[in-house]
Design an enzyme around this catalytic site. Structure first.
Site, PDB file in Angstrom:
ATOM      1  CD  GLU A  47      44.009 -13.338  16.985  1.00 40.52           C
ATOM      2  OE1 GLU A  47      43.939 -13.838  18.119  1.00 40.52           O
ATOM      3  OE2 GLU A  47      44.643 -12.307  16.738  1.00 40.52           O
ATOM      4  CE  LYS A 101      34.882 -15.429  22.415  1.00 35.58           C
ATOM      5  NZ  LYS A 101      34.988 -16.017  23.738  1.00 35.58           N
ATOM      6  NE  ARG A 109      41.720 -10.821  27.719  1.00 35.72           N
ATOM      7  CZ  ARG A 109      41.004 -10.004  26.981  1.00 35.72           C
ATOM      8  NH1 ARG A 109      39.704 -10.092  26.956  1.00 35.72           N
ATOM      9  NH2 ARG A 109      41.588  -9.086  26.229  1.00 35.72           N
ATOM     10  NE  ARG A 168      36.193 -11.287  30.564  1.00 41.96           N
ATOM     11  CZ  ARG A 168      35.371 -10.273  30.760  1.00 41.96           C
ATOM     12  NH1 ARG A 168      35.384  -9.631  31.903  1.00 41.96           N
ATOM     13  NH2 ARG A 168      34.554  -9.897  29.801  1.00 41.96           N
ATOM     14  CD  GLU A 180      40.827 -17.499  26.733  1.00 41.61           C
ATOM     15  OE1 GLU A 180      41.129 -16.298  26.776  1.00 41.61           O
ATOM     16  OE2 GLU A 180      39.745 -17.947  27.175  1.00 41.61           O
ATOM     17  CG  PHE A 222      44.688 -13.115  22.147  1.00 34.84           C
ATOM     18  CD1 PHE A 222      44.438 -11.860  22.665  1.00 34.84           C
ATOM     19  CD2 PHE A 222      44.208 -14.228  22.823  1.00 34.84           C
ATOM     20  CE1 PHE A 222      43.746 -11.710  23.842  1.00 34.84           C
ATOM     21  CE2 PHE A 222      43.506 -14.087  24.011  1.00 34.84           C
ATOM     22  CZ  PHE A 222      43.269 -12.826  24.525  1.00 34.84           C
ATOM     23  NE  ARG A 238      31.178  -6.439  26.012  1.00 31.80           N
ATOM     24  CZ  ARG A 238      31.707  -7.624  26.301  1.00 31.80           C
ATOM     25  NH1 ARG A 238      32.082  -8.414  25.324  1.00 31.80           N
ATOM     26  NH2 ARG A 238      31.832  -8.028  27.545  1.00 31.80           N
ATOM     27  CE  LYS A 244      31.262 -11.813  22.754  1.00 28.24           C
ATOM     28  NZ  LYS A 244      31.292 -12.092  24.163  1.00 28.24           N
TER      29      LYS A 244
END
Ligand code: ATP
Length: 588
Positions: free
Chosen positions: A250, A252, A257, A274, A304, A344, A419, A425
């Site tokens: 996707e 970025k 966010r 976020r 986003e 997303f 994470r 990313k």
């Protein structure tokens, strides 16, 4: 539990320099709590009255606290302020005045924790004309019938300055020990916390309903999910390998966010950042679109929000999107420069929790409830099976002015609050000379010397977050690159959160002129990550850690959208160090 008992635990917490003993103290404290008290104790111990998304913060002005202390001790506000000037700590001043006034006072009223919490809630919620008098009155009632030590913590709490240095992970570990007899249940508690973003609620669940209650927690509307985060890898080849040869890729987007909670029947929308703070008033056009465009009665979707020009296909820079975080002129801005939400993910739909479903299934559902041209539309996406496809897509995105790409594991669930490699990313900045930026927590600062003496500020000591140890490990001092405005601002903000000794969750070998409560995050760029015995970040058996070479601050002051636990982690630094070496080896 009596508030005076809670104060004694706070005194012990304040006195310890070890995280482990902090957990022992908290465990004992939770064991002493009666049913219904765990939630207020969790919030209060973290210096608040509710989770961040309820926007209910304590923060009485110092002059009103001084007035309340004076009234409760039969002294004038001026006398209190004079004493405060000497001690620099309103809590200590309150304790001193209470000690002196003790003989004159009636017997303590033995307020319970719940009594204090309820009154503090009233203080926080009272607003409008005459509200200051009401706030002071409530505080005077509490102060004048409590012990001197209680006065210290009551005042610190009311001012929003409790600063016990207790983080989320520390509380979770203590809750696990207190209510299951072992720290092993922490992971499940953390899972529950990631689903609801409310530590007080998790505390209440384990205390009342035990392990089964915690495991059964489902996502709920208006209780934000802690966001999934992305790992990083330096090349498309490595990304594809990690994703077993096939993945979604996707764009970025570099915006804000936003997690949308939509209840169409009741026409209610709430948008969370976020950091799980309320963003709704800043994004009115997105909130309106949520009710009109999303085909669902109830949904939680994430994306986003970014300033985007539909007719030219142009994305505006982050600096323009972030202007929304202002207090005024938002409605106007939402007309002149409306934001678009590139959605997303979906976490919840019409009574169903979607977190454990695969990315493919979630994405399909998401695409079925929004339209490609709406104000809320799906993020751009391809499915790639070769590194070349990922590279071409990446180059196209960068060409369009985007930050890079996020690759996503097609079979993975939504990994809330962590994470993990289910999202990877790849950013523009990983290629070429520049490495990624780091978000660092300020743990101390230095006095200005020479030309800087007038600012009482000469630099920062900063740290990364070690998730495993729940500690902040230092990585660099930053002494250059500050504008005068920034130095003044940093000195003002940091001097308010100074603490006497190194906080229990800060691991450091170098000293600071002043230690501060780990609260503020800044973004930093550096030339290189090096090995160093001076810093504790990722230190090995020979006490060699990681440090930054030529660090410079690039955020415009502190980042209000990140909490200390959102900073770059030790694990990420070690990975970035590895990527740096690999890139250099590749160049040879
Ligand atoms: P960064 O500063 O690189 O954005 P971060 O720590 O804020 O890092 P990461 O988890 O590293 O967050 O990167 C994911 C972030 O990228 C998300 O927080 C989100 O705001 C943003 N983002 C933009 N587009 C997407 C997308 N298509 N999918 C997921 N996240 C996206």
């Amino acid at each position: 539990m009596l508030f005076s008992e809670l104060s004694k635990y706070y005194e012990k917490l304040e006195g310890t320099s070890s995280r482990l003993s902090m957990i022992d103290i908290l465990t004992e404290m939770f064991k002493m709590a009666k049913e219904g008290e765990v939630t207020p104790i969790v919030y209060m111990t973290q210096g608040s009255l509710a989770p961040s998304f309820k926007s209910l913060q304590m923060g009485l002005a110092e002059k009103f606290a001084a007035e309340a202390i004076g009234m409760s001790a039969g002294r004038s506000k001026e006398e209190v302020l004079k004493e405060y000037k000497k001690s620099g700590d309103m809590g200590l001043t309150a304790e001193e005045f209470a000690k002196k006034a003790r003989i004159k006072r009636m017997k303590s009223e033995h307020f319970s924790v719940s009594d204090v919490f309820e009154r503090m809630l009233k203080i926080a919620k009272t607003s409008g004309q005459g509200s200051q008098d009401t706030k002071i009155k409530h505080l005077v009632v509490l102060l004048s019938s409590s012990e001197p030590l209680d006065n210290k913590y009551l005042i610190r709490f009311a001012l929003g300055q409790l600063r016990l240095g207790v983080g989320d992970a520390t509380i979770l570990e203590a809750l696990s020990s207190a209510f299951t007899g072992s720290r092993d249940f922490k992971a499940e508690l953390e899972d529950a916390y990631n689903k609801c973003g409310d530590l007080g609620k998790v505390g209440d669940l384990i205390a009342r309903k035990g392990e089964r209650g915690v495991k059964g927690l489902k996502v709920e509307l208006f209780s934000p999910v802690r966001p999934a985060l992305a790992e990083r890898l330096p090349t498309s080849e490595q990304i594809l390998e990690k994703m077993h040869g096939r993945c979604a890729v996707e764009s970025k987007y570099d915006g804000l966010r936003a997690q949308l909670h939509i209840d169409r029947k009741n026409r209610r929308v709430e948008i969370f950042s976020r950091n799980l703070e309320v963003l709704t008033p800043m994004l009115p056009e997105i909130a309106r679109a949520a009710l009109h465009e999303v085909k669902a009665d109830e949904a939680i979707i994430e994306g986003e929000a970014i300033a985007y020009n539909d007719s030219t296909g142009e994305f505006r820079p982050f600096q323009e999107t972030i202007q929304r975080k202002r207090k005024h002129g938002i409605e106007e801005m939402s007309e002149t420069m409306p934001l678009t939400l590139f959605a997303f993910d979906i976490m919840y739909l019409d009574g169903e929790d979607y977190l454990d479903r695969s990315y493919e299934e979630r994405r399909r559902k998401l695409e079925s409830i929004i339209t490609p041209k709406g104000r809320i539309r799906p993020s751009d996406k391809i499915v790639a099976t070769t590194a070349k496809e990922i590279d071409t897509y990446f180059e196209n995105m960068v060409g369009d002015g985007l930050e890079g790409i996020v690759a996503k594991d097609l079979g993975a669930r939504y990994v809330a609050g962590a994470r993990k490699f289910s999202w990877i990313k790849l950013k523009r900045s990983y290629r070429g000379e520049l490495s990624d930026t780091l978000d660092l927590v300020i743990v101390g600062y230095y006095l200005g010397r020479g030309q800087r003496a007038e600012f009482r500020f000469g630099g920062l000591l900063t740290a990364v977050y070690n998730e495993k140890r729940d500690m902040f490990e230092t990585i660099t001092r930053i002494g250059t690159g500050f504008s005068e405005k920034m130095m003044t601002e940093l000195e003002q903000r940091l001097s308010r959160i100074k603490v006497k000794n190194r906080p229990a969750r800060v691991d450091a070998v170098v000293d600071a002129d002043f230690w501060v409560e780990p609260r503020f995050v800044i973004t930093v760029r550096a030339d290189e990550i090096t090995k160093s015995p001076m810093h504790t970040c990722g230190k090995d058996s020979t006490d060699t850690g990681y440090a930054l070479r030529f660090p410079r601050i690039i955020s415009d002051g502190v980042r209000d959208d990140k909490s200390p636990e959102d900073a770059t982690t030790t694990k990420e630094v070690i990975e970035m160090y590895g990527m740096q070496k690999r890139t250099r080896l590749g160049e040879k």
